[in-house]
Write a protein that holds these residues in place. Structure first.
Motif, PDB file in Angstrom:
ATOM      1  N   MET A   1       0.846  -1.186   0.000  1.00 14.01           N
ATOM      2  CA  MET A   1       0.000   0.000   0.000  1.00 14.01           C
ATOM      3  C   MET A   1       0.891   1.248   0.000  1.00 14.01           C
ATOM      4  SD  MET A   1      -3.570  -0.038   2.135  1.00 14.01           S
ATOM      5  CE  MET A   1      -2.940  -0.579   3.695  1.00 14.01           C
ATOM      6  N   PRO A   2       0.463   2.277  -0.720  1.00 10.52           N
ATOM      7  CA  PRO A   2       1.264   3.497  -0.768  1.00 10.52           C
ATOM      8  C   PRO A   2       1.256   4.247   0.562  1.00 10.52           C
ATOM      9  CG  PRO A   2      -0.716   3.712  -2.134  1.00 10.52           C
ATOM     10  CD  PRO A   2      -0.696   2.324  -1.604  1.00 10.52           C
ATOM     11  N   ARG A   3       2.339   4.995   0.776  1.00 12.33           N
ATOM     12  CA  ARG A   3       2.445   5.850   1.946  1.00 12.33           C
ATOM     13  C   ARG A   3       2.275   7.302   1.509  1.00 12.33           C
ATOM     14  NH1 ARG A   3       7.918   5.189   4.488  1.00 12.33           N
ATOM     15  NH2 ARG A   3       8.533   5.180   2.316  1.00 12.33           N
ATOM     16  N   TYR A   4       1.745   8.113   2.417  1.00 13.69           N
ATOM     17  CA  TYR A   4       1.468   9.522   2.121  1.00 13.69           C
ATOM     18  C   TYR A   4       2.034  10.396   3.230  1.00 13.69           C
ATOM     19  CZ  TYR A   4      -1.650   7.583  -1.330  1.00 13.69           C
ATOM     20  OH  TYR A   4      -2.150   6.881  -2.399  1.00 13.69           O
ATOM     21  N   LEU A   5       2.568  11.545   2.828  1.00  9.47           N
ATOM     22  CA  LEU A   5       3.040  12.548   3.773  1.00  9.47           C
ATOM     23  C   LEU A   5       2.055  13.699   3.754  1.00  9.47           C
ATOM     24  CD1 LEU A   5       5.208  13.867   5.625  1.00  9.47           C
ATOM     25  CD2 LEU A   5       6.247  14.778   3.528  1.00  9.47           C
ATOM     26  N   SER A   6       1.539  14.043   4.904  1.00  7.22           N
ATOM     27  CA  SER A   6       0.674  15.209   5.049  1.00  7.22           C
ATOM     28  C   SER A   6       1.486  16.272   5.769  1.00  7.22           C
ATOM     29  CB  SER A   6      -0.579  14.850   5.846  1.00  7.22           C
ATOM     30  OG  SER A   6      -1.409  15.978   5.980  1.00  7.22           O
ATOM     31  N   ILE A   7       1.762  17.365   5.067  1.00  6.15           N
ATOM     32  CA  ILE A   7       2.519  18.474   5.628  1.00  6.15           C
ATOM     33  C   ILE A   7       1.506  19.475   6.166  1.00  6.15           C
ATOM     34  CG2 ILE A   7       4.180  20.310   5.141  1.00  6.15           C
ATOM     35  CD1 ILE A   7       5.011  18.509   2.670  1.00  6.15           C
ATOM     36  N   VAL A   8       1.554  19.736   7.455  1.00  6.41           N
ATOM     37  CA  VAL A   8       0.574  20.590   8.116  1.00  6.41           C
ATOM     38  C   VAL A   8       1.117  22.011   8.175  1.00  6.41           C
ATOM     39  CG1 VAL A   8      -0.785  20.957  10.207  1.00  6.41           C
ATOM     40  CG2 VAL A   8      -0.159  18.617   9.510  1.00  6.41           C
ATOM     41  N   ARG A   9       0.422  22.922   7.494  1.00  9.26           N
ATOM     42  CA  ARG A   9       0.800  24.331   7.525  1.00  9.26           C
ATOM     43  C   ARG A   9      -0.216  25.093   8.368  1.00  9.26           C
ATOM     44  NH1 ARG A   9       2.609  23.073   2.239  1.00  9.26           N
ATOM     45  NH2 ARG A   9       4.755  23.732   1.946  1.00  9.26           N
ATOM     46  N   VAL A  10       0.298  25.962   9.232  1.00  4.96           N
ATOM     47  CA  VAL A  10      -0.542  26.733  10.135  1.00  4.96           C
ATOM     48  C   VAL A  10      -0.308  28.216   9.858  1.00  4.96           C
ATOM     49  CG1 VAL A  10      -1.008  27.266  12.552  1.00  4.96           C
ATOM     50  CG2 VAL A  10      -0.409  24.937  11.887  1.00  4.96           C
ATOM     51  N   ASP A  11      -1.396  28.958   9.735  1.00  6.59           N
ATOM     52  CA  ASP A  11      -1.304  30.411   9.604  1.00  6.59           C
ATOM     53  C   ASP A  11      -1.122  30.968  11.009  1.00  6.59           C
ATOM     54  OD1 ASP A  11      -1.801  33.162   9.463  1.00  6.59           O
ATOM     55  OD2 ASP A  11      -3.327  32.938   7.918  1.00  6.59           O
ATOM     56  N   THR A 109      -3.740  24.295   6.683  1.00  3.86           N
ATOM     57  CA  THR A 109      -3.691  23.736   5.337  1.00  3.86           C
ATOM     58  C   THR A 109      -2.785  22.516   5.369  1.00  3.86           C
ATOM     59  OG1 THR A 109      -3.879  25.952   4.397  1.00  3.86           O
ATOM     60  CG2 THR A 109      -3.095  24.218   2.921  1.00  3.86           C
ATOM     61  N   CYS A 110      -3.256  21.415   4.817  1.00  4.22           N
ATOM     62  CA  CYS A 110      -2.423  20.217   4.731  1.00  4.22           C
ATOM     63  C   CYS A 110      -2.164  19.892   3.266  1.00  4.22           C
ATOM     64  CB  CYS A 110      -3.104  19.026   5.393  1.00  4.22           C
ATOM     65  SG  CYS A 110      -3.210  19.154   7.174  1.00  4.22           S
ATOM     66  N   GLU A 111      -0.917  19.712   2.957  1.00  2.00           N
ATOM     67  CA  GLU A 111      -0.535  19.256   1.617  1.00  2.00           C
ATOM     68  C   GLU A 111      -0.313  17.759   1.731  1.00  2.00           C
ATOM     69  OE1 GLU A 111       3.221  19.763  -1.418  1.00  2.00           O
ATOM     70  OE2 GLU A 111       2.731  21.413  -0.076  1.00  2.00           O
ATOM     71  N   VAL A 112      -1.060  16.985   0.961  1.00  2.00           N
ATOM     72  CA  VAL A 112      -0.961  15.521   1.003  1.00  2.00           C
ATOM     73  C   VAL A 112      -0.249  15.061  -0.259  1.00  2.00           C
ATOM     74  CG1 VAL A 112      -2.234  13.350   1.181  1.00  2.00           C
ATOM     75  CG2 VAL A 112      -3.128  15.412   2.296  1.00  2.00           C
ATOM     76  N   ARG A 113       0.863  14.330  -0.075  1.00  2.00           N
ATOM     77  CA  ARG A 113       1.633  13.857  -1.216  1.00  2.00           C
ATOM     78  C   ARG A 113       2.026  12.407  -1.010  1.00  2.00           C
ATOM     79  NH1 ARG A 113       6.059  18.309  -2.284  1.00  2.00           N
ATOM     80  NH2 ARG A 113       6.511  16.881  -3.993  1.00  2.00           N
TER      81      ARG A 113
END
Length: 118
Positions: A1-11, A109-113
């Motif tokens: 199964m693929p793995r994903y990185l969620s980068i959490v950005r906070v204002d 904001t989360c960037e999911v890659r």
């Protein structure tokens, strides 16, 4: 199964100076426990304030190191999560649940890659 990185950005302009509320931390803990029990969560953590960080840059054959805080930043990376999901849609659904545990005054904001496997 693929793995994903969620980068959490906070204002930082909408985040309370005292940090997350106890209620937010409780909701976050419950969600992380659920994601872990579902076998999806591989790793997650918050990060120290950007003022405690450094940027290392390579440009024009030179390395520079800059101490935080970084004045040009409005949004900062506040944390990350690494999940293992059947597809991007599932990773996004878990991420949507994560952002919804925050109070309305937060801007997150989360960037999911997908993590590229060798």
């Amino acid at each position: 199964m693929p793995r994903y990185l969620s980068i959490v950005r906070v204002d930082e302009t909408t985040a309370p100076p005292e940090g997350p509320s106890p209620e937010l931390m409780e909701r976050m803990g419950e969600l992380i426990e659920e994601i872990t029990k579902a076998g999806v969560m591989l790793d997650t953590a918050g990060l120290t304030p950007q003022g405690e960080g450094k940027r290392v840059r390579w440009e024009g054959g030179q390395v520079t190191v800059t101490d935080g805080p970084f004045a040009e930043s409005k949004e900062v990376i506040g944390g990350y999560a690494i999940t293992q999901c059947k597809d991007m849609d599932e990773a996004v659904e878990w991420t949507k649940r994560f952002v919804k545990v925050h109070e309305e005054y937060w801007t997150v904001t989360c960037e999911v890659r997908e993590i590229a496997e060798a």
